[in-house]
Design a protein around this motif. Structure first.
Motif, PDB file in Angstrom:
ATOM      1  N   TRP A  51       0.861  -1.191   0.000  1.00 39.83           N
ATOM      2  CA  TRP A  51       0.000   0.000   0.000  1.00 39.83           C
ATOM      3  C   TRP A  51       0.886   1.225   0.000  1.00 39.83           C
ATOM      4  O   TRP A  51       2.027   1.189   0.466  1.00 39.83           O
ATOM      5  CB  TRP A  51      -0.896   0.034   1.235  1.00 39.83           C
ATOM      6  N   THR A 105       0.440   5.782   0.282  1.00 42.06           N
ATOM      7  CA  THR A 105      -0.438   6.923   0.476  1.00 42.06           C
ATOM      8  C   THR A 105       0.390   8.197   0.588  1.00 42.06           C
ATOM      9  O   THR A 105       1.562   8.147   0.963  1.00 42.06           O
ATOM     10  CB  THR A 105      -1.322   6.748   1.732  1.00 42.06           C
ATOM     11  N   TRP A 121      -7.222  -3.892   0.855  1.00 34.40           N
ATOM     12  CA  TRP A 121      -8.064  -3.469  -0.271  1.00 34.40           C
ATOM     13  C   TRP A 121      -8.775  -4.559  -1.047  1.00 34.40           C
ATOM     14  O   TRP A 121      -9.757  -4.288  -1.729  1.00 34.40           O
ATOM     15  CB  TRP A 121      -7.248  -2.613  -1.242  1.00 34.40           C
ATOM     16  N   ARG A 122      -8.348  -5.791  -0.959  1.00 33.12           N
ATOM     17  CA  ARG A 122      -8.900  -6.794  -1.868  1.00 33.12           C
ATOM     18  C   ARG A 122     -10.160  -7.478  -1.354  1.00 33.12           C
ATOM     19  O   ARG A 122     -11.083  -7.743  -2.127  1.00 33.12           O
ATOM     20  CB  ARG A 122      -7.824  -7.820  -2.196  1.00 33.12           C
ATOM     21  N   ARG A 164     -11.237  -2.294   2.565  1.00 35.83           N
ATOM     22  CA  ARG A 164     -11.819  -1.893   1.266  1.00 35.83           C
ATOM     23  C   ARG A 164     -11.346  -0.504   0.814  1.00 35.83           C
ATOM     24  O   ARG A 164     -12.123   0.315   0.336  1.00 35.83           O
ATOM     25  CB  ARG A 164     -13.342  -1.956   1.312  1.00 35.83           C
ATOM     26  N   LYS A 173      -9.264   2.378  -1.398  1.00 37.45           N
ATOM     27  CA  LYS A 173      -8.849   2.695  -2.763  1.00 37.45           C
ATOM     28  C   LYS A 173      -7.622   3.592  -2.666  1.00 37.45           C
ATOM     29  O   LYS A 173      -7.513   4.386  -1.728  1.00 37.45           O
ATOM     30  CB  LYS A 173      -9.966   3.426  -3.503  1.00 37.45           C
ATOM     31  N   PRO A 174      -6.702   3.491  -3.618  1.00 35.38           N
ATOM     32  CA  PRO A 174      -5.486   4.321  -3.560  1.00 35.38           C
ATOM     33  C   PRO A 174      -5.809   5.817  -3.649  1.00 35.38           C
ATOM     34  O   PRO A 174      -6.789   6.224  -4.271  1.00 35.38           O
ATOM     35  CB  PRO A 174      -4.691   3.884  -4.788  1.00 35.38           C
ATOM     36  N   GLU A 193      -6.692   7.583  -6.977  1.00 37.14           N
ATOM     37  CA  GLU A 193      -8.000   7.413  -7.625  1.00 37.14           C
ATOM     38  C   GLU A 193      -8.917   8.603  -7.356  1.00 37.14           C
ATOM     39  O   GLU A 193     -10.018   8.662  -7.861  1.00 37.14           O
ATOM     40  CB  GLU A 193      -8.670   6.119  -7.161  1.00 37.14           C
ATOM     41  N   TYR A 194      -8.442   9.527  -6.544  1.00 34.15           N
ATOM     42  CA  TYR A 194      -9.203  10.731  -6.212  1.00 34.15           C
ATOM     43  C   TYR A 194      -8.492  11.944  -6.802  1.00 34.15           C
ATOM     44  O   TYR A 194      -7.293  11.888  -7.066  1.00 34.15           O
ATOM     45  CB  TYR A 194      -9.324  10.874  -4.691  1.00 34.15           C
ATOM     46  N   ASN A 247      -8.724  10.885   0.731  1.00 27.78           N
ATOM     47  CA  ASN A 247      -9.063   9.540   0.302  1.00 27.78           C
ATOM     48  C   ASN A 247     -10.405   9.194   0.960  1.00 27.78           C
ATOM     49  O   ASN A 247     -10.470   8.930   2.158  1.00 27.78           O
ATOM     50  CB  ASN A 247      -7.958   8.563   0.728  1.00 27.78           C
ATOM     51  N   SER A 288     -12.360   6.628   0.644  1.00 27.79           N
ATOM     52  CA  SER A 288     -12.512   5.259   1.143  1.00 27.79           C
ATOM     53  C   SER A 288     -11.881   5.126   2.530  1.00 27.79           C
ATOM     54  O   SER A 288     -12.408   4.432   3.390  1.00 27.79           O
ATOM     55  CB  SER A 288     -11.905   4.246   0.172  1.00 27.79           C
TER      56      SER A 288
END
Length: 147
Positions: free
Chosen positions: A64, A66, A117-118, A124, A126-127, A130-131, A137, A139
């Motif tokens: 992961w 961030t 995440w999977r 759950r 999201k990277p 993706e935003y 973030n 999620s």
């Protein structure tokens, strides 16, 4: 190498390529080599591609990443409650500081990925990328707020 949907344009005079959006790309922006002699108005297909470092696949133990140090620390602590050892490593992505979660034990990598995440029973997440740039973030916020 990750490929993106091809762009189709028309070859114009003076080494220019016109895309359907109206944007003009100078042939020199695409590469340094001398282009072949192309008849004007020919259809040109441009296939953008880039080498993507996958921060979610477990390569070198990285599961992961961030932009938010606090997020990395909270996820590290959540992994610890799952008996998964985790360390935070610093890196950069597009000149922005990145906090990468690294799992030192190979046997724990897939469990960490599942948890972060999977799997639906995990966090759950999201990277960040993706935003929109600079936004939170959602999620991660959803998980910390208990939704």
């Amino acid at each position: 190498m990750k490929r993106i949907k091809p762009l189709i344009g028309k070859y114009q005079k003076f080494r220019k390529i016109k895309l359907p959006s109206g944007k003009i790309i100078d042939r020199q922006q695409i590469g340094d080599d001398e282009p072949p002699r192309i008849p004007f108005d020919s259809e040109i297909e441009i296939i953008p591609a880039f080498e993507e470092k996958d921060y979610l696949a477990g390569r070198e133990g990285i599961v992961w990443a961030t932009y938010d140090k606090r997020q990395a620390e909270i996820i590290r602590d959540a992994l610890s409650t799952q008996n998964i050892s985790c360390e935070i490593k610093n890196g950069f992505l597009r000149s922005r500081r990145l906090y990468m979660l690294r799992i030192p034990e190979n046997r724990d990598i897939h469990s960490a990925i599942d948890f972060i995440w999977r799997e639906n029973s995990g966090l759950r997440l999201k990277p960040d990328w993706e935003y929109p740039a600079g936004s939170e973030n959602k999620s991660f916020r959803k998980w910390t707020d208990g939704y």
